[in-house]
Design a protein around this motif. Sequence first.
Motif, mmCIF file in Angstrom:
data_model
loop_
_atom_site.group_PDB
_atom_site.id
_atom_site.type_symbol
_atom_site.label_atom_id
_atom_site.label_comp_id
_atom_site.label_asym_id
_atom_site.label_seq_id
_atom_site.Cartn_x
_atom_site.Cartn_y
_atom_site.Cartn_z
ATOM 1 N N ASN A 74 0.813 -1.221 0.000
ATOM 2 C CA ASN A 74 0.000 0.000 0.000
ATOM 3 C C ASN A 74 0.844 1.267 0.000
ATOM 4 O O ASN A 74 0.368 2.330 0.375
ATOM 5 C CB ASN A 74 -0.974 0.013 1.183
ATOM 6 C CG ASN A 74 -1.932 -1.149 1.136
ATOM 7 O OD1 ASN A 74 -2.392 -1.525 0.063
ATOM 8 N ND2 ASN A 74 -2.218 -1.750 2.281
ATOM 9 N N GLU A 75 2.083 1.184 -0.399
ATOM 10 C CA GLU A 75 2.951 2.355 -0.458
ATOM 11 C C GLU A 75 2.949 2.876 -1.896
ATOM 12 O O GLU A 75 3.051 2.105 -2.844
ATOM 13 C CB GLU A 75 4.371 1.976 -0.034
ATOM 14 C CG GLU A 75 5.306 3.144 0.085
ATOM 15 C CD GLU A 75 6.661 2.729 0.621
ATOM 16 O OE1 GLU A 75 7.125 3.356 1.580
ATOM 17 O OE2 GLU A 75 7.261 1.778 0.080
ATOM 18 N N VAL A 76 2.842 4.185 -2.039
ATOM 19 C CA VAL A 76 2.833 4.803 -3.359
ATOM 20 C C VAL A 76 4.202 5.430 -3.593
ATOM 21 O O VAL A 76 4.715 6.161 -2.749
ATOM 22 C CB VAL A 76 1.731 5.884 -3.458
ATOM 23 C CG1 VAL A 76 1.754 6.545 -4.815
ATOM 24 C CG2 VAL A 76 0.375 5.267 -3.172
ATOM 25 N N VAL A 77 4.773 5.147 -4.743
ATOM 26 C CA VAL A 77 6.093 5.665 -5.076
ATOM 27 C C VAL A 77 5.938 6.734 -6.144
ATOM 28 O O VAL A 77 5.264 6.528 -7.150
ATOM 29 C CB VAL A 77 7.015 4.539 -5.588
ATOM 30 C CG1 VAL A 77 8.373 5.087 -5.971
ATOM 31 C CG2 VAL A 77 7.143 3.446 -4.539
ATOM 32 N N PHE A 78 6.580 7.881 -5.919
ATOM 33 C CA PHE A 78 6.574 8.958 -6.893
ATOM 34 C C PHE A 78 7.992 9.119 -7.431
ATOM 35 O O PHE A 78 8.964 9.062 -6.694
ATOM 36 C CB PHE A 78 6.135 10.271 -6.225
ATOM 37 C CG PHE A 78 4.720 10.241 -5.753
ATOM 38 C CD1 PHE A 78 3.680 10.541 -6.612
ATOM 39 C CD2 PHE A 78 4.425 9.902 -4.432
ATOM 40 C CE1 PHE A 78 2.367 10.513 -6.179
ATOM 41 C CE2 PHE A 78 3.121 9.879 -3.993
ATOM 42 C CZ PHE A 78 2.085 10.173 -4.858
ATOM 43 N N TYR A 79 8.082 9.322 -8.734
ATOM 44 C CA TYR A 79 9.366 9.524 -9.384
ATOM 45 C C TYR A 79 9.450 10.949 -9.894
ATOM 46 O O TYR A 79 8.539 11.420 -10.573
ATOM 47 C CB TYR A 79 9.571 8.550 -10.543
ATOM 48 C CG TYR A 79 9.647 7.120 -10.104
ATOM 49 C CD1 TYR A 79 10.821 6.604 -9.581
ATOM 50 C CD2 TYR A 79 8.539 6.282 -10.206
ATOM 51 C CE1 TYR A 79 10.893 5.280 -9.165
ATOM 52 C CE2 TYR A 79 8.612 4.958 -9.796
ATOM 53 C CZ TYR A 79 9.792 4.467 -9.278
ATOM 54 O OH TYR A 79 9.862 3.166 -8.879
ATOM 55 N N ASP A 80 10.527 11.617 -9.572
ATOM 56 C CA ASP A 80 10.746 12.994 -10.025
ATOM 57 C C ASP A 80 11.399 12.928 -11.396
ATOM 58 O O ASP A 80 12.543 12.510 -11.529
ATOM 59 C CB ASP A 80 11.628 13.742 -9.034
ATOM 60 C CG ASP A 80 11.832 15.194 -9.410
ATOM 61 O OD1 ASP A 80 11.117 15.670 -10.320
ATOM 62 O OD2 ASP A 80 12.690 15.843 -8.797
#
Length: 83
Positions: A74-80
């Motif tokens: 349930n962890e959301v990963v964001f990529y810059d």
Amino acid sequence: MLTSILVTVLVFGAISLVRNYADISRLQAQAADCDAQYEQQVKENEKVKAILDSDNKDDYIEQKAREKGYVKDNEVVFYDISD
């Protein structure tokens, strides 16, 4: 006749000796490289064993998993992607 056979045997022996010496030198250098890699790996293993025997081993395991791209449930990963 005997002289030419003796010269041929001596030349063949000299060539074989030079080739064997070159092979020995190459293999000794390779063995030295392997020894250095082995010592480095032993030191790294000792560090990891010390970490795994300590109280913060869960943090270390999580860090290594994140380095490999793993995430928690349930962890959301964001990529810059901006420069």
